[in-house]
Design an enzyme around this catalytic site. Structure first.
Site, mmCIF file in Angstrom:
data_model
loop_
_atom_site.group_PDB
_atom_site.id
_atom_site.type_symbol
_atom_site.label_atom_id
_atom_site.label_comp_id
_atom_site.label_asym_id
_atom_site.label_seq_id
_atom_site.Cartn_x
_atom_site.Cartn_y
_atom_site.Cartn_z
ATOM 1 C CE1 TYR A 1 11.812 21.844 -30.448
ATOM 2 C CE2 TYR A 1 12.836 24.185 -31.634
ATOM 3 C CZ TYR A 1 11.554 23.248 -31.540
ATOM 4 O OH TYR A 1 10.616 22.687 -32.759
ATOM 5 C CE LYS B 1 13.019 20.713 -34.028
ATOM 6 N NZ LYS B 1 12.590 19.848 -35.004
#
Ligand SMILES: NC(=O)c1ccc[n+]([C@@H]2O[C@H](COP(=O)([O-])OP(=O)(O)OC[C@H]3O[C@@H](n4cnc5c(N)ncnc54)[C@H](OP(=O)(O)O)[C@@H]3O)[C@@H](O)[C@H]2O)c1
Length: 210
Positions: A121, A125
């Site tokens: 994750y 990002k």
């Protein structure tokens, strides 16, 4: 100010839409989404296919574009599907806004974003943040909230429990790890879009804490 908002149906996006509609500085808002949205003043919300975005739509030309789009691993079902939303869609929207001359972009990213992270994750990002900076917007703002507080339509048990604990501990916690209310994030995004300061700017979770 003319605004493009992708992700306007989400928690941060809904708060941003409310603020933008109420704000006299905002003349019009285009909020492309995958589903129809209720009609509201100032708002044009075309239904789009994010895999096949309308390249020639004149509404990509705005004063600022904002991306609050994002999915979860649970909803996406696989890392590839997650990346498609959080990386590919965000990058496509940014590229189109830039091609159409929109000078400012604001990304709702996340605390921990880092292209070298071991966590998928955070890595995705971080990759969006890194690659957005290469597009060449005169003004780019990256907003990095921690856990986002607000009323959600979907059920996220772990997130809900963490929010409850953080809410209880609130005043005793350092600002960097406190809940970031969606309304505060939305306000920071709107002000960043309105200011459109030159260069790249980062807004961190401590600045967004309750
Ligand atoms: N949850 C947290 O605590 C947290 C913390 C830090 C950062 N963030 C990041 O902050 C951003 C905003 O978070 P949020 O809580 O406001 O998000 P959210 O409520 O889950 O809203 C996500 C938005 O993305 C859209 N979306 C999701 N999957 C899509 C798909 N496959 N195709 C097209 N649109 C899609 C949703 O549209 P629909 O309404 O059509 O589903 C919605 O508009 C996200 O990037 C998230 O990763 C979240």
């Amino acid at each position: 100010m003319k605004l493009v908002i992708v992700g306007a149906s989400g928690l941060v996006g809904r708060n941003l839409l409310d603020l933008a509609i109420a704000d006299p500085r905002v003349e019009s808002i285009v909020a492309p989404g995958r589903r129809p949205q209720p009609e509201r003043r100032k708002l044009h919300a075309p239904v789009v296919d994010f895999d096949d975005l309308p390249l020639g739509a004149s509404w990509w030309a705005a004063d600022a574009a904002v991306c609050t789009l994002g999915t979860t691993m649970r909803a996406a079902g696989s890392q590839a599907a997650f990346r498609r939303v959080d990386y590919d869609y965000a990058m496509s929207v940014a590229a189109l806004a830039h091609q159409h001359g929109t000078p400012a972009f604001v990304l709702n990213s996340s605390v921990g974003a880092n292209p070298a992270s071991w966590f998928f994750y955070n890595r995705v990002k971080g990759e969006v943040e890194r690659d957005l900076a290469e597009i060449g917007f005169p003004s780019l703002t990256i907003v990095r909230p921690g856990l986002i507080g607000g009323d959600r339509n979907d059920v996220r048990t772990a997130e809900h429990l963490t929010l409850a604990v953080l809410k209880g501990l609130g005043p005793f916690l350092p600002k960097a790890v406190r809940i970031n209310p969606a309304g505060r994030i939305a306000r920071a995004i709107l002000e960043a879009a309105a200011a459109s300061l030159p260069g790249v700017r980062m807004i961190r979770s401590a600045e967004l804490a309750a």
